[in-house]
Design a protein around this motif. Sequence first.
Motif, PDB file in Angstrom:
ATOM      1  N   LEU A  46      40.094  47.606  33.540  1.00 31.17           N
ATOM      2  CA  LEU A  46      40.636  46.335  34.001  1.00 31.17           C
ATOM      3  C   LEU A  46      41.258  45.577  32.833  1.00 31.17           C
ATOM      4  CD1 LEU A  46      37.772  45.085  36.368  1.00 31.17           C
ATOM      5  CD2 LEU A  46      39.839  46.359  36.979  1.00 31.17           C
ATOM      6  N   ILE A  64      38.748  40.879  38.327  1.00 26.62           N
ATOM      7  CA  ILE A  64      39.019  40.826  39.769  1.00 26.62           C
ATOM      8  C   ILE A  64      38.595  39.457  40.303  1.00 26.62           C
ATOM      9  CG2 ILE A  64      38.700  41.939  42.014  1.00 26.62           C
ATOM     10  CD1 ILE A  64      37.846  44.469  40.588  1.00 26.62           C
ATOM     11  N   ASN A 159      43.261  42.514  41.684  1.00 29.83           N
ATOM     12  CA  ASN A 159      42.821  43.522  40.724  1.00 29.83           C
ATOM     13  C   ASN A 159      43.793  43.565  39.545  1.00 29.83           C
ATOM     14  OD1 ASN A 159      40.781  44.505  42.659  1.00 29.83           O
ATOM     15  ND2 ASN A 159      42.556  45.227  43.798  1.00 29.83           N
TER      16      ASN A 159
END
Length: 306
Positions: A46, A64, A159
């Motif tokens: 991420l 997220i 995301n």
Amino acid sequence: MPLNIVHDTDGLPRIILTEPTGSSAEVLLDGGQVISWKNERREELLYRSTKAIWKPPKAIRGGIPVCFPQFGNFGSLEQHGFARNRLWSLDSDPSPLPLANNQSSVDLILKSTEEDLKTWPRRFELRLRISLSAGKLTLIPRVRNLDSKPFSFTFALRNYLSVSDISEVRIEGLETLDYFDNLMHRERFTEQADAITFDGEIDRVYLSTPSKIAIIDHEKKRTFALRKNGMPDAVVWNPWDKKAKALPDFGDEDYKTMLSVGSAAVETPIVLKPFEEWRGHQELSTVSSSYCSGQLDPYKVLYGFH
């Protein structure tokens, strides 16, 4: 097994999820936000901004974020709603989902407060289960109407994905679909490209998308597979260079190594009758993909891996 809750140097309590192959995830009670997901090789999957602001109630740029009860400016509330700016709690009663007693899941809950009711007069419970398994991160959001009358809301899980080079990334699964272009006053267009590639700022909501979308990172030879239910739309965002410099919590060069592809219910708000519950489901997984032997077949990515 007890949850592993740690306090890092920034002082924010975070929950660490781990699983036997060595992958991990970190979740903040602030915003109910996943801020890290690492694979078994400890590579971060991420994106998180190099200029992220770690001061609640400001949502951290990256990971997220949970957008509820509104996404974008499709309503009268603050952009992307207030759930990402609130302190969530551990949920001791996640029924009807079975209790997740292992260390690789956590159940969070956010309930409407008297302060929230002033700006959005609806009584609700928002629950979120976050589960980690080998190569996979699953989020199950649920909203229950505790009011005496129906209410509607929009929702998104944004995301923020870490990529090697945005100009070497493509998205497959959104071809021929209609989208709202937020750079053109939310005007509606139809996607003409065979696959979505990036050479400038993009801020779109793709409508009535398939349940599976592939984000293919050529340079890292890695594909993110996004599977979703209950969230028919998909948000695609990259600020590019000028917008990146204008955003105070976004690194000037960060746009080159990130792409946000989110699951959303935006075009048609979700309507809940009193005591009715909505449930969404999102699964992010990674697949190694080699390009030495030519093109990767996107259908293998979308339909051949479980």
